[in-house]
Enzyme design. Structure first.
Site: not given
Ligand code: ADP
Length: 353
Positions: A8, A65, A154, A185-186, A215, A257, A306, A308-309, A338
């Site tokens: 990537n 990618r 995506h 983030n996106g 964004r 974040d 977000i 997943e967690n 991905e």
């Molecule tokens: P990207 O689009 O840069 O790949 P991610 O999928 O890692 O981003 O998502 C980032 C977002 O997910 C942030 O808002 C972050 O606060 C939130 N988040 C919550 N828990 C986690 C975690 N355990 N690991 C990574 N990001 C997390």
């Protein structure tokens, strides 16, 4: 067994994962950062890939990618001269992403000329959108002459979780209506009918749709000219504000974040809470719209950082959402992958030959 390297290649970083296929075993992963930046030891993508490939020693194929494939690339393709020309053409509508993706492909070609490479496009999964979903309410000429339309992004992630959902639900894709929420983030959301994307929130660029980390997502388009005039902004600065200073960060004035915003909101910070509320409200609106688009739903899927967690965000999105459904849709959390999807597609394409 094949060793497949997934690359990537971004503007200043290269992320990589090495898999053995078809076993899907992850052998190695890493990231090189600050490529081409002042004071960095890695001057360009070529030097970066040399470092990575020296570490890896042998590979059988490489999957890349590529962010934008426009209407030309509806599926992953084996890289050749034509494909490189096509990706170059797409640079005009994806100037922030495609040049770096292409630099990665060209560097690999130079370093390992005999190794087959596959390009996997972020836009490809959404190429099944019907015309009424992808044409904007603008002069039709702009579509024909400038390629102005919704593309969606995506795609590799939406496709991956779609396939995983079919395994989890033990139902063939042709029987499933899904809404997939990629919330990182996106952020983007897709309506998937019988395994095909029929609408998605991101548009001509990844700016449209949901409120994201930095964004803005959907806004009144007349606001852009209004703000440029009022604040005397040029196009570059306006673009930067919409992409980098807006969303959760812009609303909260704290951060992009979501984890930090949750902590702040719990401690009583009103703007942090507002940012989260807006984020959730926009997602619920899109889910509502896609329920109408799909005319039913078997499962709502959450993925990425977000999705997943952060159970609290998921719970707020889903609260009373399906009250009027006689048969409630399933709600699934599926970690995205991905890179594995790119490895699978690379293996499928190379294996077939
Ligand atoms: P990207 O689009 O840069 O790949 P991610 O999928 O890692 O981003 O998502 C980032 C977002 O997910 C942030 O808002 C972050 O606060 C939130 N988040 C919550 N828990 C986690 C975690 N355990 N690991 C990574 N990001 C997390």
């Amino acid at each position: 067994m094949m060793k497949i390297l997934v690359i990537n290649s971004g503007s200043s970083s290269i992320k990589y994962k090495l898999f053995t296929m078809p076993g899907e075993c992850l052998l190695l992963k890493g990231v090189l950062e600050h490529i081409g930046e002042e004071g960095s030891e890695i001057a360009n993508h070529y030097s970066g890939l040399r470092v990575i490939l020296e570490k890896i020693k042998t590979v059988d194929a490489i999957g890349h990618r590529v962010v934008h494939g426009a209407e030309k690339f509806k599926k992953p393709v084996l890289v050749n001269k034509n494909v490189i020309g096509g990706i170059k053409k797409c640079c005009a509508i994806a100037p922030l992403h495609n040049p770096a993706n292409l630099a990665g492909i060209l560097a690999c070609q130079k370093i390992l000329p005999g190794i087959k490479q596959v390009a996997v496009f972020d836009t490809a999964f959404h190429q099944t959108l019907p015309e009424h979903a992808f044409i904007y309410g603008l002069p039709y000429d702009y579509y024909q002459k400038l390629g102005v339309r919704k593309y969606g992004f995506h795609g590799t992630s939406h496709e991956y979780v779609t396939m995983e959902a079919s395994k989890i639900l033990k139902q063939p894709l042709r029987k499933l209506k899904l809404i997939t929420c990629h919330l990182g983030n996106g952020c983007s959301i897709a309506a998937v009918n019988q395994g095909k994307s029929i609408d998605t929130s991101m548009g001509f660029t990844p700016l449209e749709g949901l409120v994201m980390g930095t964004r803005c997502g959907d806004v009144d388009p007349a606001l852009i000219t209004h703000l440029m005039h009022k604040k005397k902004l040029d196009t570059k600065e306006m673009d930067r504000i919409l992409n980098k200073e807006s969303g959760l960060k812009g609303i909260s004035g704290i951060s992009n974040d979501m984890r930090l915003l949750e902590v702040k909101a719990l401690a009583g910070n009103k703007r942090a809470k507002l940012a989260i509320d807006i984020f959730i409200y926009r997602i619920r609106k899109y889910i509502g719209a896609y329920l109408a688009v799909l005319n039913g739903l078997d499962a709502l899927i959450f993925t990425a950082g977000i999705g997943e967690n952060q159970a609290s965000v998921r719970n707020s999105i889903c609260r009373n959402l399906f009250n009027c459904f006689a048969k409630k849709p399933k709600i699934l959390v599926i970690p995205t992958n991905e890179e594995l999807m790119i490895a699978r597609q690379t293996y499928k394409l190379i294996g077939r030959r």
